[in-house]
Scaffold this active site. Sequence first.
Site, PDB file in Angstrom:
ATOM      1  N   HIS A  18      61.587 129.266  87.798  1.00 23.29           N
ATOM      2  CA  HIS A  18      60.990 130.239  88.717  1.00 23.29           C
ATOM      3  C   HIS A  18      60.210 129.544  89.835  1.00 23.29           C
ATOM      4  O   HIS A  18      60.432 129.812  91.022  1.00 23.29           O
ATOM      5  CB  HIS A  18      60.062 131.173  87.939  1.00 23.29           C
ATOM      6  CG  HIS A  18      59.430 132.241  88.788  1.00 23.29           C
ATOM      7  ND1 HIS A  18      59.983 133.486  88.941  1.00 23.29           N
ATOM      8  CD2 HIS A  18      58.287 132.241  89.536  1.00 23.29           C
ATOM      9  CE1 HIS A  18      59.221 134.211  89.750  1.00 23.29           C
ATOM     10  NE2 HIS A  18      58.182 133.476  90.117  1.00 23.29           N
ATOM     11  N   GLU A  19      59.313 128.647  89.462  1.00 25.20           N
ATOM     12  CA  GLU A  19      58.465 127.989  90.455  1.00 25.20           C
ATOM     13  C   GLU A  19      59.268 127.029  91.325  1.00 25.20           C
ATOM     14  O   GLU A  19      58.964 126.865  92.512  1.00 25.20           O
ATOM     15  CB  GLU A  19      57.310 127.250  89.770  1.00 25.20           C
ATOM     16  CG  GLU A  19      56.385 128.139  88.942  1.00 25.20           C
ATOM     17  CD  GLU A  19      55.781 129.286  89.741  1.00 25.20           C
ATOM     18  OE1 GLU A  19      55.693 129.179  90.981  1.00 25.20           O
ATOM     19  OE2 GLU A  19      55.406 130.291  89.112  1.00 25.20           O
ATOM     20  N   HIS A  22      60.682 128.870  94.256  1.00 30.45           N
ATOM     21  CA  HIS A  22      59.707 128.977  95.344  1.00 30.45           C
ATOM     22  C   HIS A  22      59.593 127.644  96.092  1.00 30.45           C
ATOM     23  O   HIS A  22      59.597 127.598  97.333  1.00 30.45           O
ATOM     24  CB  HIS A  22      58.327 129.350  94.790  1.00 30.45           C
ATOM     25  CG  HIS A  22      58.222 130.752  94.264  1.00 30.45           C
ATOM     26  ND1 HIS A  22      58.626 131.852  94.977  1.00 30.45           N
ATOM     27  CD2 HIS A  22      57.732 131.242  93.086  1.00 30.45           C
ATOM     28  CE1 HIS A  22      58.402 132.956  94.271  1.00 30.45           C
ATOM     29  NE2 HIS A  22      57.867 132.610  93.118  1.00 30.45           N
TER      30      HIS A  22
END
Length: 446
Positions: A18-19, A22
Site C-alpha cells: 500500500h505505502e 503511494h
Amino acid sequence: MLTIIAFFFAIGLLVFVHEYGHYWVAKRCGVGVLTFSIGFGKPIYQWQRGETTWQIAMIPLGGFVRMMDETEAPIADSAKQKAFNNKHPLQKIAVVLAGPLANLLFAVVAVSICYLVGVKTLKAEIATVQPASIAYKAGVVAGDQVISVGGRPIDSWDQLQVELFDYAGAQTVALELRNKTGNTRSVELPLGAVSADKFDQHLLSRLGLSPFYSRTILAAVQTGGAAAKAGLQVGDTIVAVNQLPVKTWAEIQAAVLASNGRSISIEVERKGQMQQFNVTPIVELVDGVQVPRLGIAPEADRFKNQAQQLTIELSPVAAVQMGVKKTYQMAVLTLRMFGKMLIGVLSPKQVSGPIGIAEYAGQSASLGWLAYLQFLALISISLGVLNLLPVPILDGGHLLYHSYELLTGKLVPASVTEWLQKIGLTLLLMLMALALFNDTSRLLLG
C-alpha cells in the site's frame, strides 16, 4: 507461533504494498519523500536511501509515507518544487489513489498465481440437506448440483457462498439446480429467514447445506448423551431406525427430528452382530427451537468426499483474466457488505479486527502457501476498498479534498480539513473499537 508469524508477515507485506504504491507514484510526480514507515510509533530499525528514511516502527498495524509539504513543515526555497502541496490536483489524486490501487493490483497478481498453479475447492454439489432446515423446506435435496444463483453461474462451493452473500437483505433468491438424473429446476431460497446477525461465514450450514458426505457409521458418541446412555458405541453402523432401513445420515437425522423427543428404536451392526437399542433423544434449545439430539456424529465418506474435490487450473492469460474478475467481484462485494451493515441489513458483528485476521492468517498458513496467498489477496482487497471510502483521514477522504481543488481551483480551508480530520479519526477509532470488541467476543464466547 505460526499464527503470529503469518499475521505479522501479512500485515507487513500488505502495508508495504500500500505505502509503496503511494511512494512510487509520488516519486514519479516529482514529490520529495522524507519517510517510508512500516508501522507507527518509535522506529526500531532505520536506513537511509537518498532523501528518504526507511524504517520499521514499534506498532506494526499500519504505516505511512511522509512527503515534503509546506503545510506540515517549512521547506527550503530550492526544494519547494518537490512539495506535495505545490503539485497539480491531478498529481495529488494520482498519489492518493496509488496506495489502494496497489493493494488491488497485488490481489490480481496473487489470485492469478493461484489459478495458474491450481485452486483447490469443492464442487457446488450438495451432499447433505439438514432435515427441516431452510433449504430442505425450499425443496433442495441431497445430490443437487447448484448451477446458478440469481441467474449467475456457479462453478464451486466457495463461489456459492460468495454469491449468496451478495443477496444479503433479499427475502428470496433463485437457485437453479441439476439433480442426479440431469434434470434442472429452480427453487426459491428464503434468505430472509436468516437474521442479520447470523448472516456470516457459516451461512450455508445455517441454511442446512453441506458439501461433505457422511456414512452411517458412528465416528463419535457424546459422553453423557442420549446415545451413550442407551449403549451405542463408536464404530457402530446404524442400519435401521424404528424398523425402517436407513442408507444415509440425513435419513437418521430426519427420523430423530420426527421423534419430537420420544423414544426411538435404533438397530446397529456391531462387529458383525445386529443389536437393537431404545434411545430417548435429549431435547435442546437451538436458536429458539426445540431440537431432539442423540449426541452422535458420523464418519466421513472419504471416497465420495474425494470425488467432491475440484482443482481449477488455468492458462496464464485465463489466470490473469480470472484474477481481475475475482478481485473486481470481491471489491464490489466488500463495498456492498459495508453498505448493508450501515443500513442494518447485516450485523456489525461481522466486522473483524487484528485478532480475527490473525486467526484466519494462522488457519490459512497451516493449509499451505496457496491458501495463505488467497488469504493475502482477500485482505489486500479489503484494505484497498476500506482506504477508498470517503472518510476523512483515509485515502478516500483526501481524494475528496483534491477533487474539490481540481473542480474549484481552491484548497479546502485548513479549518475545515482539521474539523473533518477529527471526525474521520473518531469514526476510525469507533470502527477499531467495534472490531476489537467483536474479536474479543468471538474469542471468549465462541
